[in-house]
Design a protein around this motif. Structure first.
Motif, PDB file in Angstrom:
ATOM      1  N   VAL A   1       0.866  -1.329   0.039  1.00 32.82           N
ATOM      2  CA  VAL A   1      -0.047   0.020  -0.063  1.00 32.82           C
ATOM      3  C   VAL A   1       0.793   1.317   0.005  1.00 32.82           C
ATOM      4  O   VAL A   1       1.928   1.254   0.869  1.00 32.82           O
ATOM      5  N   LEU A   2       0.772   2.150  -0.872  1.00 32.29           N
ATOM      6  CA  LEU A   2       1.337   3.563  -0.972  1.00 32.29           C
ATOM      7  C   LEU A   2       0.314   4.428  -0.868  1.00 32.29           C
ATOM      8  O   LEU A   2      -0.567   4.573  -1.698  1.00 32.29           O
ATOM      9  N   GLY A   3       0.448   5.239   0.046  1.00 29.05           N
ATOM     10  CA  GLY A   3      -0.339   5.997   0.607  1.00 29.05           C
ATOM     11  C   GLY A   3      -1.980   5.407   0.970  1.00 29.05           C
ATOM     12  O   GLY A   3      -1.488   4.635   1.576  1.00 29.05           O
ATOM     13  N   ASP A   4      -2.790   5.705   0.477  1.00 27.42           N
ATOM     14  CA  ASP A   4      -4.022   5.068   0.196  1.00 27.42           C
ATOM     15  C   ASP A   4      -4.501   4.201  -0.942  1.00 27.42           C
ATOM     16  O   ASP A   4      -5.414   3.778  -0.998  1.00 27.42           O
ATOM     17  N   ILE A   5      -3.388   3.970  -1.731  1.00 28.08           N
ATOM     18  CA  ILE A   5      -3.266   3.237  -2.899  1.00 28.08           C
ATOM     19  C   ILE A   5      -2.859   1.937  -2.787  1.00 28.08           C
ATOM     20  O   ILE A   5      -1.744   1.639  -2.308  1.00 28.08           O
ATOM     21  N   ASP A   6      -3.575   0.714  -3.056  1.00 29.23           N
ATOM     22  CA  ASP A   6      -3.435  -0.486  -2.835  1.00 29.23           C
ATOM     23  C   ASP A   6      -2.784  -1.077  -3.979  1.00 29.23           C
ATOM     24  O   ASP A   6      -3.370  -1.115  -5.051  1.00 29.23           O
ATOM     25  N   LEU A   7      -1.522  -1.542  -3.904  1.00 27.50           N
ATOM     26  CA  LEU A   7      -0.731  -1.934  -5.017  1.00 27.50           C
ATOM     27  C   LEU A   7      -0.822  -3.570  -5.138  1.00 27.50           C
ATOM     28  O   LEU A   7       0.189  -4.112  -6.137  1.00 27.50           O
ATOM     29  N   THR A   8      -1.518  -4.108  -4.209  1.00 28.01           N
ATOM     30  CA  THR A   8      -1.358  -5.548  -4.480  1.00 28.01           C
ATOM     31  C   THR A   8      -1.776  -6.049  -5.745  1.00 28.01           C
ATOM     32  O   THR A   8      -3.036  -5.717  -6.071  1.00 28.01           O
ATOM     33  N   GLY A   9      -1.440  -6.898  -6.388  1.00 31.53           N
ATOM     34  CA  GLY A   9      -1.636  -7.536  -7.570  1.00 31.53           C
ATOM     35  C   GLY A   9      -1.536  -6.712  -8.783  1.00 31.53           C
ATOM     36  O   GLY A   9      -1.944  -7.028  -9.968  1.00 31.53           O
ATOM     37  N   VAL A  10      -0.974  -5.487  -8.549  1.00 34.05           N
ATOM     38  CA  VAL A  10      -0.493  -4.724  -9.651  1.00 34.05           C
ATOM     39  C   VAL A  10       0.993  -4.666  -9.885  1.00 34.05           C
ATOM     40  O   VAL A  10       1.798  -4.730  -8.640  1.00 34.05           O
ATOM     41  N   GLY A  11       1.459  -4.664 -11.022  1.00 32.52           N
ATOM     42  CA  GLY A  11       2.884  -4.688 -11.394  1.00 32.52           C
ATOM     43  C   GLY A  11       3.502  -6.252 -11.107  1.00 32.52           C
ATOM     44  O   GLY A  11       2.861  -7.322 -10.545  1.00 32.52           O
ATOM     45  N   TYR A  12       4.907  -6.087 -11.026  1.00 28.72           N
ATOM     46  CA  TYR A  12       5.852  -7.553 -10.725  1.00 28.72           C
ATOM     47  C   TYR A  12       6.820  -7.258  -9.471  1.00 28.72           C
ATOM     48  O   TYR A  12       7.340  -6.156  -9.575  1.00 28.72           O
ATOM     49  N   ASP A  13       7.008  -8.336  -8.836  1.00 30.42           N
ATOM     50  CA  ASP A  13       7.832  -8.052  -7.651  1.00 30.42           C
ATOM     51  C   ASP A  13       8.970  -8.948  -7.713  1.00 30.42           C
ATOM     52  O   ASP A  13       8.947  -9.761  -8.324  1.00 30.42           O
ATOM     53  N   ARG A  14      10.074  -8.376  -7.182  1.00 31.09           N
ATOM     54  CA  ARG A  14      11.277  -9.138  -7.083  1.00 31.09           C
ATOM     55  C   ARG A  14      11.886  -8.699  -5.456  1.00 31.09           C
ATOM     56  O   ARG A  14      11.808  -7.620  -5.175  1.00 31.09           O
ATOM     57  N   GLY A  15      12.302  -9.838  -5.203  1.00 33.79           N
ATOM     58  CA  GLY A  15      12.900  -9.821  -3.667  1.00 33.79           C
ATOM     59  C   GLY A  15      12.089 -10.197  -2.597  1.00 33.79           C
ATOM     60  O   GLY A  15      10.831 -10.547  -2.981  1.00 33.79           O
ATOM     61  N   SER A  16      12.716  -9.836  -1.311  1.00 33.50           N
ATOM     62  CA  SER A  16      11.748 -10.413  -0.036  1.00 33.50           C
ATOM     63  C   SER A  16      10.835  -9.244   0.317  1.00 33.50           C
ATOM     64  O   SER A  16      11.255  -8.232   0.531  1.00 33.50           O
ATOM     65  N   PRO A  17       9.660  -9.560   0.297  1.00 33.14           N
ATOM     66  CA  PRO A  17       8.717  -8.614   0.996  1.00 33.14           C
ATOM     67  C   PRO A  17       9.055  -8.068   2.281  1.00 33.14           C
ATOM     68  O   PRO A  17       8.619  -7.030   2.412  1.00 33.14           O
ATOM     69  N   SER A  18       9.785  -8.752   3.069  1.00 35.77           N
ATOM     70  CA  SER A  18      10.335  -8.282   4.319  1.00 35.77           C
ATOM     71  C   SER A  18      11.586  -7.537   4.256  1.00 35.77           C
ATOM     72  O   SER A  18      12.260  -7.055   5.388  1.00 35.77           O
ATOM     73  N   ALA A  19      12.133  -7.238   3.192  1.00 36.39           N
ATOM     74  CA  ALA A  19      13.336  -6.487   3.010  1.00 36.39           C
ATOM     75  C   ALA A  19      13.056  -5.146   3.709  1.00 36.39           C
ATOM     76  O   ALA A  19      12.177  -4.526   3.814  1.00 36.39           O
ATOM     77  N   PRO A  20      14.068  -4.690   4.291  1.00 38.66           N
ATOM     78  CA  PRO A  20      13.796  -3.161   5.125  1.00 38.66           C
ATOM     79  C   PRO A  20      13.610  -2.176   4.156  1.00 38.66           C
ATOM     80  O   PRO A  20      12.861  -1.157   4.627  1.00 38.66           O
ATOM     81  N   VAL A  21      13.606  -2.078   2.672  1.00 39.88           N
ATOM     82  CA  VAL A  21      13.707  -0.796   1.911  1.00 39.88           C
ATOM     83  C   VAL A  21      12.669  -1.547   0.835  1.00 39.88           C
ATOM     84  O   VAL A  21      12.655  -2.509   0.153  1.00 39.88           O
TER      85      VAL A  21
END
Length: 185
Positions: A1-21
């Motif tokens: 979530v960025l601001g009040d925009i939910d980006l779940t299911g939008v775009g493509y992810d790389r790396g660990s979701p628990s990364a610090p940044v």
């Protein structure tokens, strides 16, 4: 979530979701600076920050609306994504950018790029023709517009907006500062 925009299911992810940044890249396949970032800078960021567990990266392909055939390019990459070949296809689509942007009909160049990425040609053709991935691109475009993204590429690094394909040294400074002990989270 960025601001009040939910980006779940939008775009493509790389790396660990628990990364610090968290680093989010909003790019349009028709943008030459997006191609430059993806082909030159991103591989180093991936090697130094994403694979090492320091950064979670989200790539959001959206349409600015000013680049010829960008919607078709996004459709091609999204169709390859349905075959698990998004990242490879994105690289190939950017590599062939000049060809498909200048073409009266970009389909042949985009199909060749997706084939080079290892996607099945007949599955790609079915997907490309039925245009169902346009909904996904529409969601990404809506999210980018709601966030006020007007420049490509645009990034958000731990909530900080960054516009443009900065030199690698600048991205390193920003990422290292975000990773520093005591950096705001």
């Amino acid at each position: 979530v960025l601001g009040d925009i939910d980006l779940t299911g939008v775009g493509y992810d790389r790396g660990s979701p628990s990364a610090p940044v968290v680093m989010i890249d909003f790019s349009d396949f028709g943008c030459p600076y997006c191609a430059q970032f993806t082909r030159e800078t991103f591989p180093v960021i991936e090697r130094e920050y994403i694979r090492t567990g320091k950064v979670f990266f989200k790539y959001v392909p959206f349409l600015v609306g000013m680049f010829p055939h960008a919607a078709e390019a996004a459709r091609a990459a999204e169709c390859a994504g349905e075959q698990g070949r998004f990242w490879e296809a994105a690289d190939e689509v950017y590599a062939a950018q000049r060809e498909w942007k200048q073409s009266a009909d970009p389909r042949a160049a985009l199909a060749a790029a997706v084939r080079s990425a290892g996607a099945d040609a007949s599955e790609f053709a079915r997907c490309y023709d039925d245009r169902h991935t346009d909904v996904r691109t529409g969601r990404a475009t809506d999210a980018a517009n709601a966030l006020g993204v007007r420049v490509t590429p645009s990034f958000v690094i731990d909530g900080r907006p960054i516009e443009g394909a900065l030199p690698l040294a600048e991205f390193r400074k920003i990422l290292d500062a975000a990773l520093a002990p005591g950096a705001p989270r």
